[in-house]
Design an enzyme around this catalytic site. Structure first.
Site, PDB file in Angstrom:
ATOM      1  N   LEU A 188       3.393   2.555 -16.261  1.00  0.00           N
ATOM      2  CA  LEU A 188       3.606   3.770 -15.484  1.00  0.00           C
ATOM      3  C   LEU A 188       4.973   3.762 -14.834  1.00  0.00           C
ATOM      4  O   LEU A 188       5.539   2.699 -14.586  1.00  0.00           O
ATOM      5  CB  LEU A 188       2.577   3.812 -14.344  1.00  0.00           C
ATOM      6  CG  LEU A 188       1.153   4.144 -14.742  1.00  0.00           C
ATOM      7  CD1 LEU A 188       0.229   3.800 -13.607  1.00  0.00           C
ATOM      8  CD2 LEU A 188       1.061   5.612 -15.064  1.00  0.00           C
ATOM      9  N   TYR A 219       8.363  -8.836 -21.505  1.00  0.00           N
ATOM     10  CA  TYR A 219       7.313  -8.773 -20.491  1.00  0.00           C
ATOM     11  C   TYR A 219       6.333  -9.951 -20.590  1.00  0.00           C
ATOM     12  O   TYR A 219       6.470 -10.948 -19.901  1.00  0.00           O
ATOM     13  CB  TYR A 219       6.581  -7.413 -20.510  1.00  0.00           C
ATOM     14  CG  TYR A 219       5.881  -7.217 -19.187  1.00  0.00           C
ATOM     15  CD1 TYR A 219       6.458  -6.485 -18.161  1.00  0.00           C
ATOM     16  CD2 TYR A 219       4.668  -7.860 -18.925  1.00  0.00           C
ATOM     17  CE1 TYR A 219       5.836  -6.379 -16.920  1.00  0.00           C
ATOM     18  CE2 TYR A 219       4.048  -7.763 -17.696  1.00  0.00           C
ATOM     19  CZ  TYR A 219       4.636  -7.024 -16.708  1.00  0.00           C
ATOM     20  OH  TYR A 219       4.035  -6.936 -15.470  1.00  0.00           O
ATOM     21  N   ALA A 265       0.793  -1.242   0.000  1.00  0.00           N
ATOM     22  CA  ALA A 265       0.000   0.000   0.000  1.00  0.00           C
ATOM     23  C   ALA A 265       0.819   1.283   0.000  1.00  0.00           C
ATOM     24  O   ALA A 265       0.247   2.358   0.031  1.00  0.00           O
ATOM     25  CB  ALA A 265      -0.897   0.009   1.241  1.00  0.00           C
ATOM     26  N   ASP A 311       6.595  -8.223   6.421  1.00  0.00           N
ATOM     27  CA  ASP A 311       6.714  -8.948   5.156  1.00  0.00           C
ATOM     28  C   ASP A 311       5.363  -9.594   4.845  1.00  0.00           C
ATOM     29  O   ASP A 311       4.911 -10.480   5.573  1.00  0.00           O
ATOM     30  CB  ASP A 311       7.823 -10.005   5.315  1.00  0.00           C
ATOM     31  CG  ASP A 311       7.997 -10.845   4.065  1.00  0.00           C
ATOM     32  OD1 ASP A 311       7.251 -10.635   3.078  1.00  0.00           O
ATOM     33  OD2 ASP A 311       8.875 -11.736   4.080  1.00  0.00           O
ATOM     34  N   THR A 344       7.050   3.517 -11.934  1.00  0.00           N
ATOM     35  CA  THR A 344       7.063   3.145 -10.508  1.00  0.00           C
ATOM     36  C   THR A 344       8.439   2.542 -10.218  1.00  0.00           C
ATOM     37  O   THR A 344       9.221   2.284 -11.133  1.00  0.00           O
ATOM     38  CB  THR A 344       5.980   2.088 -10.145  1.00  0.00           C
ATOM     39  OG1 THR A 344       6.302   0.858 -10.803  1.00  0.00           O
ATOM     40  CG2 THR A 344       4.577   2.535 -10.533  1.00  0.00           C
ATOM     41  N   GLY A 401       3.010   3.321  -5.739  1.00  0.00           N
ATOM     42  CA  GLY A 401       2.460   2.852  -7.005  1.00  0.00           C
ATOM     43  C   GLY A 401       0.952   2.640  -6.992  1.00  0.00           C
ATOM     44  O   GLY A 401       0.189   3.437  -6.438  1.00  0.00           O
ATOM     45  N   LYS A 403       2.394 -13.485 -14.376  1.00  0.00           N
ATOM     46  CA  LYS A 403       1.087 -12.837 -14.582  1.00  0.00           C
ATOM     47  C   LYS A 403       0.052 -13.863 -15.056  1.00  0.00           C
ATOM     48  O   LYS A 403      -1.118 -13.768 -14.682  1.00  0.00           O
ATOM     49  CB  LYS A 403       1.214 -11.673 -15.577  1.00  0.00           C
ATOM     50  CG  LYS A 403       2.042 -10.505 -15.040  1.00  0.00           C
ATOM     51  CD  LYS A 403       1.476  -9.927 -13.741  1.00  0.00           C
ATOM     52  CE  LYS A 403       2.247  -8.749 -13.224  1.00  0.00           C
ATOM     53  NZ  LYS A 403       1.867  -8.353 -11.859  1.00  0.00           N
TER      54      LYS A 403
HETATM   55  N1  LIG Z   1       4.058   0.039 -12.894  1.00  0.00           N
HETATM   56  C1  LIG Z   1       3.473  -0.433 -13.977  1.00  0.00           C
HETATM   57  O1  LIG Z   1       3.701   0.034 -15.097  1.00  0.00           O
HETATM   58  C2  LIG Z   1       2.468  -1.557 -13.841  1.00  0.00           C
HETATM   59  C3  LIG Z   1       1.571  -1.779 -14.901  1.00  0.00           C
HETATM   60  C4  LIG Z   1       0.631  -2.789 -14.776  1.00  0.00           C
HETATM   61  C5  LIG Z   1       0.621  -3.579 -13.640  1.00  0.00           C
HETATM   62  N2  LIG Z   1       1.518  -3.359 -12.634  1.00  0.00           N
HETATM   63  C6  LIG Z   1       1.460  -4.251 -11.460  1.00  0.00           C
HETATM   64  O2  LIG Z   1       0.988  -3.516 -10.353  1.00  0.00           O
HETATM   65  C7  LIG Z   1       1.421  -4.168  -9.153  1.00  0.00           C
HETATM   66  C8  LIG Z   1       2.074  -3.139  -8.232  1.00  0.00           C
HETATM   67  O3  LIG Z   1       3.222  -2.646  -8.870  1.00  0.00           O
HETATM   68  P1  LIG Z   1       3.741  -1.126  -8.728  1.00  0.00           P
HETATM   69  O4  LIG Z   1       4.375  -0.801 -10.023  1.00  0.00           O
HETATM   70  O5  LIG Z   1       2.648  -0.291  -8.201  1.00  0.00           O
HETATM   71  O6  LIG Z   1       4.899  -1.343  -7.630  1.00  0.00           O
HETATM   72  P2  LIG Z   1       5.585  -0.418  -6.531  1.00  0.00           P
HETATM   73  O7  LIG Z   1       7.005  -0.830  -6.502  1.00  0.00           O
HETATM   74  O8  LIG Z   1       5.269   1.013  -6.748  1.00  0.00           O
HETATM   75  O9  LIG Z   1       4.850  -0.870  -5.166  1.00  0.00           O
HETATM   76  C9  LIG Z   1       5.033  -2.134  -4.629  1.00  0.00           C
HETATM   77  C10 LIG Z   1       4.439  -2.212  -3.232  1.00  0.00           C
HETATM   78  O10 LIG Z   1       4.680  -3.535  -2.711  1.00  0.00           O
HETATM   79  C11 LIG Z   1       5.164  -3.424  -1.372  1.00  0.00           C
HETATM   80  N3  LIG Z   1       5.951  -4.607  -1.058  1.00  0.00           N
HETATM   81  C12 LIG Z   1       6.976  -5.141  -1.766  1.00  0.00           C
HETATM   82  N4  LIG Z   1       7.425  -6.255  -1.147  1.00  0.00           N
HETATM   83  C13 LIG Z   1       6.671  -6.421  -0.033  1.00  0.00           C
HETATM   84  C14 LIG Z   1       6.666  -7.368   1.007  1.00  0.00           C
HETATM   85  N5  LIG Z   1       7.506  -8.410   1.026  1.00  0.00           N
HETATM   86  N6  LIG Z   1       5.772  -7.205   2.009  1.00  0.00           N
HETATM   87  C15 LIG Z   1       4.912  -6.161   2.027  1.00  0.00           C
HETATM   88  N7  LIG Z   1       4.854  -5.241   1.044  1.00  0.00           N
HETATM   89  C16 LIG Z   1       5.738  -5.368   0.040  1.00  0.00           C
HETATM   90  C17 LIG Z   1       5.962  -2.143  -1.348  1.00  0.00           C
HETATM   91  O11 LIG Z   1       6.117  -1.715   0.005  1.00  0.00           O
HETATM   92  C18 LIG Z   1       5.053  -1.243  -2.208  1.00  0.00           C
HETATM   93  O12 LIG Z   1       4.018  -0.732  -1.370  1.00  0.00           O
HETATM   94  C19 LIG Z   1       2.364  -5.299  -9.596  1.00  0.00           C
HETATM   95  O13 LIG Z   1       1.625  -6.494  -9.677  1.00  0.00           O
HETATM   96  C20 LIG Z   1       2.764  -4.843 -11.003  1.00  0.00           C
HETATM   97  O14 LIG Z   1       3.179  -5.919 -11.813  1.00  0.00           O
HETATM   98  C21 LIG Z   1       2.421  -2.336 -12.701  1.00  0.00           C
END
Ligand SMILES: NC(=O)c1ccc[n+]([C@@H]2O[C@H](COP(=O)([O-])OP(=O)(O)OC[C@H]3O[C@@H](n4cnc5c(N)ncnc54)[C@H](O)[C@@H]3O)[C@@H](O)[C@H]2O)c1
Length: 399
Positions: free
Chosen positions: A272, A234, A48, A110, A274, A51, A243
């Site tokens: 996006l 990807y 949370a 975790d 991130t 991203g 995925k």
């Molecule tokens: N960024 C993109 O372009 C994109 C596009 C489509 C889908 N996604 C998907 O969206 C999802 C989120 O990705 P994001 O880009 O927002 O990532 P991000 O790196 O911005 O956020 C990841 C979150 O996971 C948490 N996290 C990581 N390891 C953890 C653990 N062991 N315990 C607790 N929390 C943990 C982090 O604290 C953070 O809050 C993923 O499934 C990603 O594949 C991302």
């Protein structure tokens, strides 16, 4: 302390508390200006603090007045370092939610362990009773499976054959060719273990067994498809296998929750900037070209616009009895990214990109700026020469 960015490739080891707070407030302001959503009452967001997960938490709280619990990795300040961006983001979120009279709690740990799940069940029971929305947005490179004790690592590699394409160093704009060797079977399995749906299923099982999941709850996680040019790295690569597993888990969960009126979906999001996406070779260059085209067409979205649209037009749309999904049962909010005219123009740009024209043909400058903004830097109206206190408390945190 005067805090400056300290980067190593796609990692920034410092974060700015005021800049992070300003970024979170901007997202909150965006949602507050949109029509209210008849959405969830109590939401649990796993992953949370950044991203998509952070944006979904903001959309739930400030768009639908939901009480929220955010689960994320600990990131408080230690030694001479700053806290993590996720920590500062969460402090800003918790403060704003409490000011708005919403119940909100942070649970750090975790996400993959049984202990964190048990703590979340207890917290929900004590504070909220049940949750009717569970968002699973964990993105990371390592996971220790609590059943086997084995630690797996995820890799970003093609499958079957090597893959060569353009990539960019987004710090200096240098475009070069990169060749990635294919993943081994073990690496593919490791990626599925970390980024597939196994842990999502474990969370839903723990919440159901603990009696804290509302029978008609909605749960979502995130996937990506993307264009032809990133397929090999990807969707057809090791992360794509994860995925596939996540999407299969959504179908399984949907069936398991159906009897109580519950539902589970994977949402296919837009590419996006991130912390996670910046680690994927080739993708930052694609995002730079995509941002250029989407901004010119006035259809660019960041995490918060995507998550508001997911809630208002898909999950909780007052105009549809059923959530619109594609033939695989997935929610598509990558629809604008995947538009034919957008992809045609990105492909046309892609063929011409080189170091000498990168800033003209793509929005690499926007990419770079957004990357630093993830850590609270390069944000308007922040004095980065000023002395700031890096020790920030997160209200209502359970560590
Ligand atoms: N960024 C993109 O372009 C994109 C596009 C489509 C889908 N996604 C998907 O969206 C999802 C989120 O990705 P994001 O880009 O927002 O990532 P991000 O790196 O911005 O956020 C990841 C979150 O996971 C948490 N996290 C990581 N390891 C953890 C653990 N062991 N315990 C607790 N929390 C943990 C982090 O604290 C953070 O809050 C993923 O499934 C990603 O594949 C991302």
């Amino acid at each position: 302390m005067i805090i400056k960015p300290r980067t190593r490739g796609f990692i920034c080891t410092t974060a700015h508390p005021q800049g992070c707070a300003a970024q979170v407030r901007q997202q909150i302001d965006y949602v507050r200006k949109q029509p209210a959503i008849q959405g969830p009452r109590n939401a649990l967001v796993i992953g949370a603090s950044a991203g998509y997960g952070l944006a979904a938490r903001i959309a739930a709280a400030f768009g639908a007045s939901a009480n929220t619990i955010g689960v994320y990795r600990p990131g408080e300040r230690s030694g001479g370092r700053t806290a993590s961006a996720g920590w500062y983001n969460s402090a800003a979120f918790e403060t704003a939610a409490q000011e708005a009279g919403l119940k909100s709690f942070s649970l750090t740990g975790d996400a993959f362990t049984d202990e964190t799940k048990a703590r979340a069940v207890e917290l929900i029971r004590k504070e909220l009773g049940q949750v009717d929305l569970v968002i699973y947005s964990v993105a990371t490179a390592r996971r220790t499976n609590p059943r086997t004790g084995e630690t797996s690592t995820s890799v970003l590699k093609p499958i079957g054959q090597s893959y060569t394409n353009k990539t960019v160093n987004f710090h200096d704009g240098e475009v070069s060719m990169v060749t990635l060797e294919p993943a081994s079977e073990e690496e593919i399995q490791g990626t599925v273990d970390v980024m597939g749906g196994d842990d999502w299923q474990m969370w839903i099982d723990a919440l159901r067994e603990g009696g804290v999941l509302a029978p008609n709850a909605t749960t979502i996680s995130y996937s990506y498809i993307g264009p032809e040019l990133t397929q090999a790295i990807y969707r057809q690569g090791s992360i794509g296998r994860a995925k596939d597993h996540l999407e299969a888990t959504a179908k399984q969960l949907h069936e398991q929750l159906a009897s109580g009126g519950g539902r589970a979906y994977v949402t296919v999001g837009k590419a996006l900037v991130t912390q996670s996406s910046s680690a994927i070779p080739v993708v930052p260059l694609y995002i730079s070209a995509l941002y250029k085209v989407m901004k010119e067409k006035g259809i660019h979205e960041g995490c918060i616009e995507q998550m508001y649209r997911l809630f208002a037009d898909r999950l909780y749309s007052p105009n549809a009895n059923e959530v619109p999904v594609d033939e695989e049962g997935r929610i598509r909010i990558d629809d604008w990214e995947m538009r034919e005219d957008v992809q045609r123009e990105v492909a046309e740009i892609w063929g011409r990109i080189e170091t000498s024209n990168i800033y003209e043909l793509t929005d690499l400058e926007g990419y770079r700026r957004e990357f630093f903004q993830l850590f609270g830097f390069e944000t308007d109206d922040i004095d980065y020469e000023a002395d700031v206190d890096p020790s920030v408390e997160v209200p209502n945190v359970s560590a």
